[in-house]
Design a protein around this motif. Structure first.
Motif, PDB file in Angstrom:
ATOM      1  N   ALA A 159     -11.432 -16.611  19.100  1.00  0.00           N
ATOM      2  CA  ALA A 159     -11.718 -16.885  20.509  1.00  0.00           C
ATOM      3  C   ALA A 159     -11.863 -15.599  21.323  1.00  0.00           C
ATOM      4  O   ALA A 159     -12.409 -15.629  22.430  1.00  0.00           O
ATOM      5  CB  ALA A 159     -10.622 -17.762  21.105  1.00  0.00           C
ATOM      6  N   LYS A 160     -11.384 -14.472  20.777  1.00  0.00           N
ATOM      7  CA  LYS A 160     -11.490 -13.202  21.479  1.00  0.00           C
ATOM      8  C   LYS A 160     -12.949 -12.730  21.495  1.00  0.00           C
ATOM      9  O   LYS A 160     -13.724 -13.011  20.574  1.00  0.00           O
ATOM     10  CB  LYS A 160     -10.630 -12.119  20.816  1.00  0.00           C
ATOM     11  N   GLU A 161     -13.307 -11.975  22.516  1.00  0.00           N
ATOM     12  CA  GLU A 161     -14.657 -11.391  22.552  1.00  0.00           C
ATOM     13  C   GLU A 161     -14.838 -10.446  21.372  1.00  0.00           C
ATOM     14  O   GLU A 161     -15.882 -10.429  20.710  1.00  0.00           O
ATOM     15  CB  GLU A 161     -14.875 -10.651  23.869  1.00  0.00           C
ATOM     16  N   ASN A 162     -13.820  -9.643  21.110  1.00  0.00           N
ATOM     17  CA  ASN A 162     -13.802  -8.814  19.907  1.00  0.00           C
ATOM     18  C   ASN A 162     -13.010  -9.595  18.859  1.00  0.00           C
ATOM     19  O   ASN A 162     -11.800  -9.756  18.977  1.00  0.00           O
ATOM     20  CB  ASN A 162     -13.124  -7.472  20.203  1.00  0.00           C
ATOM     21  N   ARG A 163     -13.685 -10.085  17.841  1.00  0.00           N
ATOM     22  CA  ARG A 163     -13.043 -11.011  16.908  1.00  0.00           C
ATOM     23  C   ARG A 163     -12.270 -10.314  15.781  1.00  0.00           C
ATOM     24  O   ARG A 163     -11.856 -10.956  14.817  1.00  0.00           O
ATOM     25  CB  ARG A 163     -14.088 -11.966  16.338  1.00  0.00           C
ATOM     26  N   LYS A 164     -12.064  -9.013  15.911  1.00  0.00           N
ATOM     27  CA  LYS A 164     -11.288  -8.290  14.908  1.00  0.00           C
ATOM     28  C   LYS A 164      -9.896  -8.904  14.763  1.00  0.00           C
ATOM     29  O   LYS A 164      -9.240  -9.250  15.757  1.00  0.00           O
ATOM     30  CB  LYS A 164     -11.169  -6.820  15.317  1.00  0.00           C
ATOM     31  N   PHE A 165      -9.454  -9.053  13.520  1.00  0.00           N
ATOM     32  CA  PHE A 165      -8.147  -9.663  13.238  1.00  0.00           C
ATOM     33  C   PHE A 165      -7.038  -8.747  13.734  1.00  0.00           C
ATOM     34  O   PHE A 165      -6.994  -7.550  13.420  1.00  0.00           O
ATOM     35  CB  PHE A 165      -8.009  -9.877  11.721  1.00  0.00           C
ATOM     36  N   VAL A 166      -6.130  -9.328  14.537  1.00  0.00           N
ATOM     37  CA  VAL A 166      -5.028  -8.572  15.128  1.00  0.00           C
ATOM     38  C   VAL A 166      -3.723  -9.190  14.655  1.00  0.00           C
ATOM     39  O   VAL A 166      -3.457 -10.373  14.904  1.00  0.00           O
ATOM     40  CB  VAL A 166      -5.105  -8.598  16.672  1.00  0.00           C
ATOM     41  N   TYR A 167      -2.897  -8.397  13.995  1.00  0.00           N
ATOM     42  CA  TYR A 167      -1.669  -8.929  13.397  1.00  0.00           C
ATOM     43  C   TYR A 167      -0.681  -9.440  14.439  1.00  0.00           C
ATOM     44  O   TYR A 167       0.042 -10.412  14.198  1.00  0.00           O
ATOM     45  CB  TYR A 167      -1.010  -7.864  12.515  1.00  0.00           C
ATOM     46  N   LYS A 168      -0.639  -8.813  15.605  1.00  0.00           N
ATOM     47  CA  LYS A 168       0.329  -9.249  16.610  1.00  0.00           C
ATOM     48  C   LYS A 168      -0.003 -10.644  17.147  1.00  0.00           C
ATOM     49  O   LYS A 168       0.845 -11.288  17.760  1.00  0.00           O
ATOM     50  CB  LYS A 168       0.412  -8.243  17.750  1.00  0.00           C
ATOM     51  N   MET A 169      -1.249 -11.117  16.909  1.00  0.00           N
ATOM     52  CA  MET A 169      -1.595 -12.479  17.295  1.00  0.00           C
ATOM     53  C   MET A 169      -1.107 -13.498  16.262  1.00  0.00           C
ATOM     54  O   MET A 169      -1.066 -14.691  16.532  1.00  0.00           O
ATOM     55  CB  MET A 169      -3.114 -12.623  17.484  1.00  0.00           C
ATOM     56  N   VAL A 170      -0.754 -13.014  15.077  1.00  0.00           N
ATOM     57  CA  VAL A 170      -0.167 -13.881  14.048  1.00  0.00           C
ATOM     58  C   VAL A 170       1.291 -14.143  14.385  1.00  0.00           C
ATOM     59  O   VAL A 170       1.759 -15.285  14.391  1.00  0.00           O
ATOM     60  CB  VAL A 170      -0.284 -13.235  12.654  1.00  0.00           C
ATOM     61  N   LYS A 171       1.986 -13.042  14.691  1.00  0.00           N
ATOM     62  CA  LYS A 171       3.398 -13.126  15.051  1.00  0.00           C
ATOM     63  C   LYS A 171       3.784 -11.810  15.703  1.00  0.00           C
ATOM     64  O   LYS A 171       3.394 -10.743  15.208  1.00  0.00           O
ATOM     65  CB  LYS A 171       4.254 -13.372  13.796  1.00  0.00           C
TER      66      LYS A 171
END
Length: 439
Positions: free
Chosen positions: A250-262
């Motif tokens: 859903a982010k404009e920059n769709r790069k995977f971000v670990y802090k969005m996991v937990k």
């Protein structure tokens, strides 16, 4: 209604190969592996015999007691009403990942009894093969089974339109009555995706609630697989990653971000969980390329990647996106629309190319959605969910690397403008063919 699957032709080619090896059919749960192998057996062999290693654990003992194919065949013959004959019987080992000895036996079928036609499949076979102890490399053939592509869905739903597209021979605009119908079918595909049970429910007019229930049942089965088959330490991490995919996209920059996991999540703690999902065929991991050069995978930035689902319909259901948002449009359905279109395009490109696409960025100035390696050419790809274009990323890439062509997927008609090819989203499965038309 019988679904069209292109992999049947690949299976026929494998059968005719005089040097064929036992075949392993890989693919995520519910993509139709067992149905395809049984159909292949019915239509191409005199007899078909199937053994399921998940349902009948007594079969395991046969493979644990001996490695000799002749003895294995002799004992298996006692468990079936059909003869197991060289070249005349298709021998199916289903859910073979449940029995490591059976996986290992494929080596001996190749070396000692190549006259027997053996195929193996399993829902989590990709995970089993990562353990490295199942069989020696080089003793089996592989085929990957994906969810139905839009092309396969189209041939099943509207064969006349499919045949029309198969006869395309140049890059030129399609008639509007054709594009209107294809756009409608494309929207339907975004909602239902390519899982066979879901498509069957849709084509048999069982209603959208039945479609959603089928998709939810598949998603629930995936969750059960996490708990049943993954390492205990990885189960919560797999679930956290799985539940974060929608917000990542859903982010404009769709790069995977670990802090969005937990909060506080670290890459090294989640690498095994990502690999499990990838090996199970449930996600695609698209790496950022540091240089769009040959070979493409040699320039991966392993710390920067995006995660997409293997099926766009499951992405819609996992995200809780109502079907009517796609069918009817919605003012609040704008940002995620791009993610859905990207997932669809990636799902289309993956079976067409040996190398999974990458993506490219330029110091925050530009980002190209995908980079594909097409034979010896590296081609940038931009994805637009609607007809509105814009953005400078392809221009920045073009000025830097001067590719032979550039691709833009959108809902605009098929058109070539210099080295830029606009491919309608519903023609994404014909990408390789369209590129061949470039003069």
């Amino acid at each position: 209604m019988e679904l069209y699957r292109n992999i049947i032709e690949e299976l026929k080619t494998w059968k005719r190969n005089p040097g064929r090896k036992p075949l392993i059919l890989k693919g995520a749960r519910q993509t139709g592996k067992t149905w395809i192998l049984e159909y292949f057996g019915r239509t191409e062999f005199k007899y078909t015999v199937k053994f399921n290693f998940d349902k009948d654990h007594s079969i395991h003992e046969i493979f644990e007691m001996t490695k000799e194919p002749s003895r294995i065949i002799s004992q298996l013959s006692l468990l079936t009403d059909y003869p197991i004959l060289p070249n005349e019987t298709l021998l199916i080992f289903d859910e073979i990942q449940e029995c490591n000895s059976a996986l290992n036996s494929l080596k001996y079928f190749y070396e000692d009894s190549p006259e027997y036609v053996v195929v193996a499949a399993g829902s989590l076979l990709g995970v089993a093969l990562t353990k490295g102890e199942s069989f020696p490399v080089g003793k089996v053939d592989f085929l990957d089974l994906y969810p139905l592509t839009f092309k396969e869905f189209l041939k099943t739903a509207n064969e006349k339109l499919y045949n029309y597209l198969e006869e395309l021979s140049e890059i030129s605009a399609l008639p509007q009555f054709i594009t209107d119908r294809l756009s409608e079918l494309y929207q339907q595909y975004l909602v239902i995706g390519g899982m066979p049970a879901v498509i069957n429910s849709f084509l048999e007019n069982k209603g959208m609630e039945k479609v959603k229930k089928e998709q939810q049942a598949i998603l629930n089965a995936y969750i059960l697989d996490f708990s049943k088959h993954a390492e205990n330490k990885d189960i919560p991490r797999i679930i956290h990653i799985w539940n974060s995919i929608s917000s990542q996209l859903a982010k404009e920059n769709r790069k995977f971000v670990y802090k969005m996991v937990k909060p506080g999540a670290r890459a090294r703690d989640y690498e095994d969980a990502l690999l499990w999902l990838e090996s199970a065929g449930l996600i695609y991991r698209v790496f950022c390329t540091t240089k769009p050069f040959l070979p493409l995978k040699a320039y991966d930035d392993l710390s920067a990647f995006k995660v997409y689902l293997s099926d766009v319909g499951l992405l819609r259901e996992l995200s809780g996106l109502p079907p009517e948002a796609i069918f009817l449009g919605n003012e609040t359905y704008t940002e995620f629309k791009g993610a859905v279109a990207e997932n669809y395009v990636l799902q289309s490109l993956a079976p067409q190319y040996d190398i999974l696409p990458r993506y490219w960025t330029s110091l925050g100035k530009a980002e190209v959605d995908f980079i594909i390696q097409s034979d010896s050419d590296i081609i940038p790809v931009e994805v637009k969910a609607q007809t509105r274009l814009g953005g400078k990323s392809l221009s920045v890439y073009d000025a830097t690397y001067h590719p032979v062509c550039k691709l833009r997927y959108s809902l605009n008609n098929l058109k070539q403008d210099g080295t830029l090819i606009n491919i309608p989203l519903y023609l994404a499965d014909w990408t390789r063919k369209i590129i061949s038309f470039i003069s």
